[in-house]
Design a protein around this motif. Structure first.
Motif, PDB file in Angstrom:
ATOM      1  N   TYR A   1      94.152  49.105  82.062  1.00  0.00           N
ATOM      2  CA  TYR A   1      93.413  49.469  80.935  1.00  0.00           C
ATOM      3  C   TYR A   1      91.572  49.041  81.317  1.00  0.00           C
ATOM      4  O   TYR A   1      91.483  48.178  82.201  1.00  0.00           O
ATOM      5  CB  TYR A   1      93.393  48.673  79.759  1.00  0.00           C
TER       6      TYR A   1
ATOM      7  N   HIS B   1      87.762  49.407  78.939  1.00  0.00           N
ATOM      8  CA  HIS B   1      87.066  49.504  77.791  1.00  0.00           C
ATOM      9  C   HIS B   1      85.791  48.745  77.692  1.00  0.00           C
ATOM     10  O   HIS B   1      85.496  47.646  78.137  1.00  0.00           O
ATOM     11  CB  HIS B   1      88.138  49.200  76.678  1.00  0.00           C
TER      12      HIS B   1
ATOM     13  N   GLU C   1      84.645  48.148  72.224  1.00  0.00           N
ATOM     14  CA  GLU C   1      85.709  48.892  71.703  1.00  0.00           C
ATOM     15  C   GLU C   1      86.924  47.876  71.627  1.00  0.00           C
ATOM     16  O   GLU C   1      88.050  48.331  71.814  1.00  0.00           O
ATOM     17  CB  GLU C   1      85.763  49.913  72.753  1.00  0.00           C
TER      18      GLU C   1
ATOM     19  N   CYS D   1      90.797  49.410  70.900  1.00  0.00           N
ATOM     20  CA  CYS D   1      91.739  49.518  72.159  1.00  0.00           C
ATOM     21  C   CYS D   1      92.897  48.645  71.669  1.00  0.00           C
ATOM     22  O   CYS D   1      94.048  48.917  71.995  1.00  0.00           O
ATOM     23  CB  CYS D   1      91.090  48.749  73.321  1.00  0.00           C
TER      24      CYS D   1
ATOM     25  N   GLN E   1      96.979  49.862  71.615  1.00  0.00           N
ATOM     26  CA  GLN E   1      97.847  48.814  72.270  1.00  0.00           C
ATOM     27  C   GLN E   1      98.974  48.809  71.300  1.00  0.00           C
ATOM     28  O   GLN E   1     100.193  48.961  71.789  1.00  0.00           O
ATOM     29  CB  GLN E   1      97.341  47.768  73.094  1.00  0.00           C
TER      30      GLN E   1
ATOM     31  N   SER F   1      95.496  58.045  76.220  1.00  0.00           N
ATOM     32  CA  SER F   1      94.548  57.110  75.761  1.00  0.00           C
ATOM     33  C   SER F   1      93.132  57.231  76.459  1.00  0.00           C
ATOM     34  O   SER F   1      93.069  57.669  77.751  1.00  0.00           O
ATOM     35  CB  SER F   1      95.080  55.803  76.177  1.00  0.00           C
TER      36      SER F   1
ATOM     37  N   PHE G   1      91.429  54.750  76.908  1.00  0.00           N
ATOM     38  CA  PHE G   1      91.243  53.325  77.539  1.00  0.00           C
ATOM     39  C   PHE G   1      92.080  53.064  78.806  1.00  0.00           C
ATOM     40  O   PHE G   1      91.917  52.301  79.419  1.00  0.00           O
ATOM     41  CB  PHE G   1      91.629  52.281  76.565  1.00  0.00           C
TER      42      PHE G   1
ATOM     43  N   ALA H   1      91.658  57.647  70.113  1.00  0.00           N
ATOM     44  CA  ALA H   1      92.254  56.628  69.801  1.00  0.00           C
ATOM     45  C   ALA H   1      92.814  56.693  68.515  1.00  0.00           C
ATOM     46  O   ALA H   1      94.216  56.127  68.248  1.00  0.00           O
ATOM     47  CB  ALA H   1      91.412  55.423  69.848  1.00  0.00           C
TER      48      ALA H   1
END
Length: 315
Positions: A10, A12, A16, A20, A24, A47, A49, A167
């Motif tokens: 990941y 970001h 964010e 994020c 998740q 995603s 991210f 997202a």
């Protein structure tokens, strides 16, 4: 190690983090700063991210333990490349310098039976340390699909970003199989485009004829297809698994508090579950309409968070 285990890396921006983490939790039931281990297999491009997905083939306590097993891989005529997966925000003790990363790649690559190719290989392998072990497998890099949707024929200056919309769709619909979704305040169609690009069954509506016209043209522009109607949510007669509602607030589609409550109340009538985006405090409205907020986050714009939206999952 079973080949049905995956590592998702990941990245970001700082602002964010909350968004994020909520995505998740929706996708994997947990949150992590930079890597998630799961038996759930999803396309990393879903995603905004996720950097990439490692489909694990082998794991071991050392790089050497991995190197001793990779000769079992059968590539045939396929070319390959081994890459060390970079993880952001590691402590100084965990970081491995560039030269050592290259040595790790070489140690693994030398033991794979096949032809190495540095550019555009048929198979990209990845290796990464995680929680005291090393993991090796086939690596799939994420594509920024949402970025392709930024430029469209029609836009609102106040519309949510394609990155946020992507997202939001993942949070609202973590498992799309057999799920019917509606966006009853679709505006210019940002959420619809992201959902359609993931193959999600979604329809849209809006009481603003100009918005609906723009949405239809935006969807066609990206070669997607769905039903978008000029309709107030009060007139909606269908029933859906999920409703995604970006609460109207701007000069294009203003809504009074009474109208906002009506939107939530009608959402309760037509959907089992809703996701609400709003710039206002609506907890009391949501509760009065019969929903419970089961998870939430704040989606900020910029480091100073001068503009923020609440993202609330309600059941």
């Amino acid at each position: 190690m079973q080949d049905s285990e995956y590592l998702y890396t990941y990245t970001h921006a700082l602002e964010e983090s909350s968004l994020c983490a909520l995505e998740q939790r929706a996708l994997f039931g947990e949150e992590s700063a930079n890597i998630i281990q799961s038996t759930r297999n999803i396309d990393p491009s879903r995603s905004p991210f996720i950097k990439g997905k490692l489909s694990v083939l082998f794991s071991g306590k050392s790089v050497q333990a991995i190197a001793e097993r990779v000769n079992q891989i059968e590539l045939g005529n396929q070319t390959f490349k081994v890459t060390y997966l970079k993880i952001n925000d590691l402590s100084n003790e965990q970081k491995i310098e560039f030269d050592e990363q290259r040595m790790i790649e070489k140690e693994i690559g030398w033991n794979i039976i096949g032809k190495a190719k540095m550019k555009n290989p048929d198979v990209l392998f990845g290796i990464v340390p995680f929680q005291g072990r090393w993991y090796f497998g086939v690596h799939q890099e994420s594509e920024s699909v949402w970025l392709h949707h930024v430029k469209k024929p029609h836009e609102y200056s106040t519309a949510i970003s394609t990155r946020l919309a992507r997202a939001v769709v993942n949070i609202a619909v973590p498992d799309p199989a057999g799920v019917r979704v509606i966006d009853p305040c679709c505006g210019i169609g940002t959420v619809l485009v992201e959902a359609l690009s993931m193959g999600i069954e979604i329809v849209g509506s809006d009481r603003n004829p100009l918005a609906v016209k723009g949405t239809r043209e935006n969807i066609t522009y990206f070669s997607y297809d769905t039903t978008v109607e000029i309709k107030d949510i009060a007139k909606e007669e269908g029933y859906f698994d999920v409703a995604i509602i970006d609460m109207p607030y701007n000069l294009y589609s203003p809504a009074t508090p009474a109208e906002q409550f009506a939107i939530i109340k009608h959402a309760r009538r037509i959907a089992n579950r809703i996701l609400i985006l709003t710039i206002e405090d609506m907890d009391e409205m949501i509760s009065t309409a019969g929903f419970t907020i089961v998870d939430r986050c704040a989606a900020h714009k910029g480091l100073k968070a001068l503009f923020s939206r609440q993202v609330m999952v309600c059941e």
